[in-house]
Write a protein that holds these residues in place. Structure first.
Motif, PDB file in Angstrom:
ATOM      1  N   SER A   1       0.819  -1.209   0.000  1.00 49.44           N
ATOM      2  CA  SER A   1       0.000   0.000   0.000  1.00 49.44           C
ATOM      3  C   SER A   1       0.855   1.262   0.000  1.00 49.44           C
ATOM      4  N   ILE A   2       1.864   1.289   0.855  1.00 53.85           N
ATOM      5  CA  ILE A   2       2.710   2.477   0.974  1.00 53.85           C
ATOM      6  C   ILE A   2       3.597   2.654  -0.261  1.00 53.85           C
ATOM      7  N   TYR A   3       4.221   1.564  -0.737  1.00 52.37           N
ATOM      8  CA  TYR A   3       5.097   1.664  -1.906  1.00 52.37           C
ATOM      9  C   TYR A   3       4.308   2.080  -3.148  1.00 52.37           C
ATOM     10  N   PHE A   4       3.114   1.510  -3.301  1.00 53.65           N
ATOM     11  CA  PHE A   4       2.268   1.849  -4.450  1.00 53.65           C
ATOM     12  C   PHE A   4       1.925   3.341  -4.443  1.00 53.65           C
ATOM     13  N   ALA A   5       1.485   3.845  -3.289  1.00 47.32           N
ATOM     14  CA  ALA A   5       1.097   5.251  -3.186  1.00 47.32           C
ATOM     15  C   ALA A   5       2.280   6.176  -3.424  1.00 47.32           C
ATOM     16  N   LEU A   6       3.436   5.838  -2.868  1.00 44.48           N
ATOM     17  CA  LEU A   6       4.626   6.666  -3.054  1.00 44.48           C
ATOM     18  C   LEU A   6       5.020   6.774  -4.524  1.00 44.48           C
ATOM     19  N   ASP A   7       5.010   5.641  -5.219  1.00 46.55           N
ATOM     20  CA  ASP A   7       5.385   5.659  -6.630  1.00 46.55           C
ATOM     21  C   ASP A   7       4.346   6.393  -7.469  1.00 46.55           C
ATOM     22  N   TYR A   8       3.070   6.178  -7.143  1.00 46.82           N
ATOM     23  CA  TYR A   8       2.000   6.838  -7.894  1.00 46.82           C
ATOM     24  C   TYR A   8       2.069   8.352  -7.742  1.00 46.82           C
ATOM     25  N   TYR A   9       2.194   8.813  -6.508  1.00 45.13           N
ATOM     26  CA  TYR A   9       2.233  10.265  -6.281  1.00 45.13           C
ATOM     27  C   TYR A   9       3.487  10.894  -6.863  1.00 45.13           C
ATOM     28  N   ASP A  10       4.585  10.135  -6.901  1.00 36.28           N
ATOM     29  CA  ASP A  10       5.817  10.695  -7.457  1.00 36.28           C
ATOM     30  C   ASP A  10       5.727  10.836  -8.968  1.00 36.28           C
ATOM     31  N   SER A  11       5.044   9.885  -9.632  1.00 38.25           N
ATOM     32  CA  SER A  11       4.873   9.970 -11.088  1.00 38.25           C
ATOM     33  C   SER A  11       3.678  10.828 -11.447  1.00 38.25           C
TER      34      SER A  11
END
Length: 364
Positions: free
Chosen positions: A109-119
């Protein structure tokens, strides 16, 4: 487009986002939007000071989850992206749901959100899922992943700590929120009638509108063309009384509407009936060198706040602050292009203002 006010989720959202006010500073709050700071109700300022007071005994315990840097998404915002609050009726139910998640689910959940918000693109969600899955399977790559993200050092450090002890950190966060809950609930009850009233009124206005009701009520800041789902929950927020947020990254998107927001929009509307005042506000904003350069970047097609920040040698938080003011001054607006939410120069408004300027000064 269908809208529905969600009273219970509004409360859950407010408790989860309340700890953001641990970083409250009066001068920062007053300058969130300098165009209309005089219109911010005194009651809203009093509420936020009260929130800060409630949180002070928990400050050290909250800091690992709620980051000071404005451009960073706090821990609960990251987690709730794949663990949405929509559908839950009580805070305790949602927090218990978080407790039951496995370490793998929490990490994903955390890794997905971090990558999504960064892109920051809707089309990259599948790519973000792949990145998150790989990081869960290869923890040795997490440090490199976090180092490459455009986040503050405090967020980076605490997220790295989370990656090694996800269950423990979530347990501690849930415990803190449950401690704060009864204190917040007592304060919330005094505002509950107003929140329900605002939620029902706003929903009815949106549903009865024959055109783009969202654009009409928000002065064009948010348009229905930005909404991809057929139905959107409306959350009325007391914890974020001045905020208008379209949460598109969430598994179940929603609109968060500050409890005093429509009052301010009405006051702005009255001010703007004086077109000269509208033009004065335009030149006030463009009189700021950094803000002028932000508009130049937008006009050249540079839409990423991170890229603009790099071009102008300032922080992304500074660019976000200027963009907020440019939007409320109608110089820029939010648009959606190929699944990505970007800011654009409001050419129609600027051209009309230039023509009015010529008339004001009798220019040919």
């Amino acid at each position: 487009m269908k809208y529905q006010f969600h009273e219970k989720e509004s409360y859950i959202f407010d408790l989860l986002t309340l700890p953001q006010h641990i970083h409250y500073k009066e001068d920062v709050y007053q300058k969130m939007d300098e165009n209309y700071d005089e219109l911010i109700p005194e009651e809203a300022k009093v509420n936020v000071r009260e929130f800060h007071k409630i949180l002070m005994p928990y400050k050290e315990r909250l800091l690992p989850y709620y980051y000071e840097s404005m451009e960073d998404h706090d821990f609960i915002a990251l987690l709730s992206m794949t663990q949405p609050i929509i559908g839950f009726e009580k805070v305790e139910e949602y927090l218990e749901h978080l407790r039951k998640l496995t370490e793998m689910e929490l990490l994903f959940s955390i890794y997905f959100a971090l990558d999504y918000y960064d892109s920051d693109t809707e089309e990259n969600k599948e790519k973000s899922r792949e990145v998150a899955s790989r990081l869960v399977d290869h923890p040795e790559e997490v440090m490199g992943f976090l180092q490459n993200l455009t986040i503050g050092n405090d967020a980076r450090w605490n997220l790295l700590h989370f990656s090694t002890q996800p269950r423990m950190m979530v347990e501690k966060l849930v415990d803190i929120l449950l401690e704060i809950h009864p204190i917040f609930e007592e304060l919330y009850e005094t505002k509950k009638p107003l929140i329900i009233k605002k939620g029902e009124e706003l929903t009815q206005k949106l549903l009865k509108s024959k055109g783009d009701g969202l654009a009409e009520i928000s002065r064009g800041i948010m348009k229905e063309s930005l909404l991809e789902w057929k139905e959107y929950p409306i959350l009325i927020s007391m914890s974020n009384p001045m905020q208008l947020m379209l949460n598109t990254g969430n598994v179940h998107p929603f609109i968060s509407w500050g409890v005093y927001l429509d009052d301010i929009f009405e006051a702005i509307k009255e001010q703007e009936e004086n077109k000269i005042q509208e033009r004065v506000l335009l030149f006030k904003n463009l009189g700021d060198k950094t803000r002028y350069e932000v508009v130049m970047n937008l006009a050249k097609g540079v839409t990423s706040t991170k890229v603009i920040a790099k071009n102008l040698h300032v922080s992304p938080a500074t660019i976000s602050y200027h963009l907020n003011n440019l939007v409320t001054a109608k110089i820029a607006y939010l648009d959606q292009v190929e699944g990505r939410y970007i800011y654009k120069v409001n050419e129609e408004f600027l051209k009309a203002a230039i023509e009015e300027l010529k008339k004001d000064f009798l220019l040919k």
